[in-house]
Design an enzyme around this catalytic site. Structure first.
Site, short mmCIF file in Angstrom:
data_model
loop_
_atom_site.label_atom_id
_atom_site.label_comp_id
_atom_site.label_asym_id
_atom_site.label_seq_id
_atom_site.Cartn_x
_atom_site.Cartn_y
_atom_site.Cartn_z
N ASP A 266 -7.71 -0.45 -2.18
CA ASP A 266 -6.27 -0.24 -2.13
C ASP A 266 -5.81 0.73 -3.22
O ASP A 266 -6.23 0.65 -4.37
CB ASP A 266 -5.52 -1.55 -2.34
N HIS A 268 -2.13 1.78 -2.96
CA HIS A 268 -0.76 1.27 -3.03
C HIS A 268 0.19 2.18 -3.79
O HIS A 268 0.94 1.74 -4.67
CB HIS A 268 -0.73 -0.13 -3.62
N ASP A 298 3.00 1.76 -0.06
CA ASP A 298 3.81 0.58 -0.35
C ASP A 298 3.62 0.11 -1.79
O ASP A 298 2.58 0.30 -2.40
CB ASP A 298 3.52 -0.59 0.60
N ARG A 299 4.67 -0.54 -2.28
CA ARG A 299 4.75 -1.11 -3.63
C ARG A 299 4.82 -0.02 -4.70
O ARG A 299 5.82 0.11 -5.38
CB ARG A 299 3.60 -2.09 -3.89
N HIS A 376 -10.77 -3.30 5.90
CA HIS A 376 -9.79 -3.61 4.87
C HIS A 376 -9.74 -5.10 4.56
O HIS A 376 -9.75 -5.50 3.39
CB HIS A 376 -8.40 -3.12 5.27
N HIS A 451 -8.16 -5.40 -0.09
CA HIS A 451 -7.11 -6.35 0.30
C HIS A 451 -6.74 -7.36 -0.78
O HIS A 451 -5.73 -8.04 -0.66
CB HIS A 451 -7.58 -7.07 1.56
#
Length: 522
Positions: A266, A268, A298-299, A376, A451
């Site tokens: 990830d 992110h 995202d985030r 993932h 993940h």
């Protein structure tokens, strides 16, 4: 497992009492009950005092972001006093911080059952439902709290914002029509007429193509917090859309004997940490291939910069740079956790819709030298799933709530044997025996998945057959974890791990573009 199986509906006409105190406090304290304790409660004041001590320790640990330890303290408190709505609500908050939305939902439900008048229980349950994309169920709880507290501006705001989301979703469904899907190039032919302003000094495609110099210029441009011109952004998206449509759901990768291959987890939206990976491990090239294993966006608030960098390298080195879909490459996650808002702020809402279409075509997993499967999330609720079953998945859709595609994107490993319900409320948890059987059936050495945040950026489990890699250090600027990536060579499939710390980034907080309700949940 479907997230809907974890849901608990409110009973119509049920009678509730209003709970005194501020409804929007994050961590709450309990008071000794005045009534006789129900069966299962502490047998004496000493037990209750001990439970309160555990609760207070949990609160302190929650404030210092030691979420696992906080959960342990709340669990000990619940063991002594299982009738406290406060203990369940606080443990639910800790589970939310760990993104264990299924567990958070269960504790929210338990808090409401323990004390139907304790309004924070409804907030916790609503937060879990929101995180799972169950907006109607969340709306029921927000509405109830708003009615109980008609003068509470915070309660009214949450109810209003959730109502907007539910109405927007209903509108999107109403206007959706079945029609032959066109490629982005067919839909946006007019992009060729977009004018490049004279004052634009950023990188430009050469004859409409990505080059190495373009990528180097783009990364420097992004480091300076500048934007790629929309003409080139649209062009990259159209080219990626065309390419990804022709890819299978499971991509086979061949790594030659002496060649190095790198697997990242990830990202992110942490662009500056992505740049640090390239600083440590070298830029992608035909001699230095990469696989990024989903959750690019995202985030983190530099998701646009991350995704165009990754898409650019995919176009430059299509056979030596690979991208897997994660659970955050989906419309529900993007609308809640910031990517949709970021794209809209930096470009347009139309481009946000384009990303939704492109993400639908991302491959679901990769198989390296027929020996390592990389996905993932994780493995499956069914036995006897083969690689051919995965190849046949029709992936051009939003992730379903159950089935092979869902589990590839959402599942997590567990230490104990067998399978269990997911802590997230979506997918499953699978044990070492499940991994061993899957690898044996498909003649694999091991699986790599992402993940999950890990302290060192990676974790080896299931007797070495299940490896987690997570490449976003100090996740969301709060978790304090390291990031990691894995390297292998074609003649030695043994994984080698490199951990790295977070690097500084401009003062734009994570979730800066997220839905306003998610700021509260975060």
């Amino acid at each position: 497992m479907s997230s809907s199986k974890l849901e608990t509906q409110q009973v119509a006409g049920e009678s509730y009492q209003k709970q005194p105190g501020a409804a929007n406090a994050e961590i709450t304290d309990s008071k000794e009950p005045e009534s006789v304790l129900e069966e299962g409660g502490p047998k004496n004041d000493q037990d209750f005092a001990a439970a309160e001590q555990y609760k207070n320790q949990g609160n302190d640990l929650l404030k210092t972001k030691e979420f696992t330890k906080a959960i342990d303290m709340y669990t000990k408190a619940i063991d002594l006093y299982p009738n406290s709505a406060v203990y369940y609500a606080n443990r639910s908050l800790a589970h939310l911080r760990q993104e264990s939305f299924g567990y958070a939902l269960q504790d929210g439900v338990s808090a409401v059952k323990a004390d139907p008048g304790y309004l924070k229980g409804y907030y916790r349950r609503a937060a879990a439902h929101m995180s799972l994309g169950k907006f109607k169920q969340a709306l029921c709880d927000f509405e109830f709290v708003a009615k109980c507290r008609p003068n509470d501006k915070d309660a009214k705001l949450k109810f209003t914002e959730c109502t907007k989301i539910v109405k927007m979703r209903a509108f999107e469904r109403a206007i959706a029509v079945d029609k032959p899907e066109k490629t982005l190039s067919e839909m946006y032919r007019d992009m060729e007429t977009i004018t490049i302003e004279d004052d634009y000094k950023g990188p430009q495609l050469e004859d409409g193509k990505v080059t190495l110099q373009f990528m180097k210029d783009l990364m420097e441009h992004y480091k300076g917090q500048k934007r790629l011109h929309r003409k080139f952004a649209y062009k990259i998206l159209c080219e990626i859309d065309t390419y990804m449509r022709a890819q299978p759901s499971l991509v086979d990768i061949t790594v030659k004997d002496e060649d190095k291959f790198t697997i990242c987890g990830d990202i992110h939206g942490q662009f500056y940490d992505l740049m640090n990976i390239f600083d440590i491990n070298g830029l992608p090239s035909e001699k230095n291939p990469y696989l990024f294993n989903g959750d690019f966006v995202d985030r983190g608030s530099f998701s646009v910069e991350c995704i165009f960098t990754l898409f650019g390298f995919k176009l430059l080195y299509p056979n030596h740079f690979f991208l897997s879909r994660g659970n955050h490459e989906s419309i529900n996650m993007n609308q809640m956790y910031g990517f949709t808002g970021e794209v809209t702020a930096k470009y347009t809402s139309t481009m946000a819709d384009i990303f939704t279409q492109v993400f639908n075509w991302l491959p679901l997993c990769h198989c390296i030298n027929q020996k390592i499967l990389v996905m993932h999330g994780g493995l499956f609720s069914s036995d006897n799933v083969t690689l051919d079953n995965i190849r046949r998945i029709e992936r051009n859709c939003q992730p379903p709530e159950e089935g092979l595609m869902c589990e590839l994107l959402w599942s997590d490993p567990q230490q104990w044997m067998g399978r269990g319900p997911s802590k997230r409320g979506v997918g499953i948890q699978f044990g070492p025996d499940v991994t061993e059987a899957f690898c044996k059936l498909n003649n694999l050495d091991y699986i790599i998945r992402s993940h999950e945040v890990k302290d060192m950026g990676y974790e080896v489990a299931h007797n070495g057959q299940c490896i987690t890699v997570f490449s976003a250090p100090n996740y969301c600027d709060t978790m304090g974890n390291m990031g990691a990536f894995i390297t292998i060579t074609g003649n030695d499939m043994k994984p080698n791990y490199t951990s790295f710390k977070a690097v500084p980034h401009p003062d734009v907080k994570p979730m800066a573009y997220a839905n306003s309700l998610m700021h509260w949940l975060a």
